[in-house]
Design a protein around this motif. Sequence first.
Motif, mmCIF file in Angstrom:
data_model
loop_
_atom_site.group_PDB
_atom_site.id
_atom_site.type_symbol
_atom_site.label_atom_id
_atom_site.label_comp_id
_atom_site.label_asym_id
_atom_site.label_seq_id
_atom_site.Cartn_x
_atom_site.Cartn_y
_atom_site.Cartn_z
ATOM 1 N N ARG A 46 12.043 53.375 54.233
ATOM 2 C CA ARG A 46 12.611 52.386 55.025
ATOM 3 C C ARG A 46 13.748 52.914 56.141
ATOM 4 N NH1 ARG A 46 10.269 47.344 53.634
ATOM 5 N NH2 ARG A 46 9.206 47.380 51.795
ATOM 6 N N GLY A 47 14.068 54.165 55.940
ATOM 7 C CA GLY A 47 15.442 54.675 56.431
ATOM 8 C C GLY A 47 16.791 54.054 56.087
ATOM 9 N N GLU A 48 16.711 53.212 54.945
ATOM 10 C CA GLU A 48 18.075 53.075 54.357
ATOM 11 C C GLU A 48 18.561 54.016 53.385
ATOM 12 O OE1 GLU A 48 17.524 49.025 52.919
ATOM 13 O OE2 GLU A 48 16.208 48.563 54.672
ATOM 14 N N ALA A 49 19.792 53.850 53.252
ATOM 15 C CA ALA A 49 20.547 54.575 52.113
ATOM 16 C C ALA A 49 19.955 54.371 50.653
ATOM 17 C CB ALA A 49 22.102 54.483 52.104
ATOM 18 N N ALA A 50 19.786 55.580 49.893
ATOM 19 C CA ALA A 50 19.122 55.341 48.633
ATOM 20 C C ALA A 50 19.942 55.795 47.535
ATOM 21 C CB ALA A 50 17.803 56.284 48.352
ATOM 22 N N LEU B 241 13.426 52.713 49.684
ATOM 23 C CA LEU B 241 14.598 52.595 50.600
ATOM 24 C C LEU B 241 14.573 53.758 51.539
ATOM 25 C CD1 LEU B 241 17.504 51.650 48.167
ATOM 26 C CD2 LEU B 241 16.309 50.138 49.857
#
Length: 228
Positions: free
Chosen positions: A193-197, A190
Amino acid sequence: MSASTGAGRAAWLVFERDVRLAFRRWQQVLHPVVFFVMVATLFPLALSPEPSLLRNIAPGVVWASALLSSLLALDGLLRADLEDGTLEQLAVCGQPLGLLLLAKTLAHWLLSGLPLVIAAPLVALALAAPVEASGALMLALALGTGVLSFLGCIGTALTLGSRRGSVLLSLLVLPLAMPTLIFGARATDLAMRGEAADGPLLLLAAMLVLAVTLSPLAAAVAVRISLE
């Protein structure tokens, strides 16, 4: 160390002793890190140097390599102390054995888990991972390697009486480590991919809290059984 020594002071003395002994055998501290770097960097050579392919496999490669490297360092967590009689002295010194094992596990993580966390961004860069994901990767590995160290403490304590303890240790710890591997790789993916983890990281943190709370007690029981 005696029964009159405070429990906190006794735990600190055990922690300090383990760190001092490890730096006298610094080659053993380097082995897991070297193994981690070698295993992870073999994949670009074996598969393809194409960045898109390496980026897709990077989370799994980093976490599988970290898991195997952690297993490499687990066997020495308690076995050396068993062989020289230190473990038996800790069991009869009048201090809470679980607290002393907690200190030993923290020292083990400092010497084997923390170096993996520090080396992880370099390994991730070799796998074409974005630099922006390094912070989440290091945090996830810090939590995950902590869980693995405490699981390893239980596994080591259970296999102290076995001649093939390292083999049994791997068989015991690997199934228990699967959730850590899954959530750690998910958090890394995540972040890349630049998404919140936040979700996987919070799950890893909860697992670490449970491990810190329960594993020293379970390991203490296992050690006393092994010493009988």
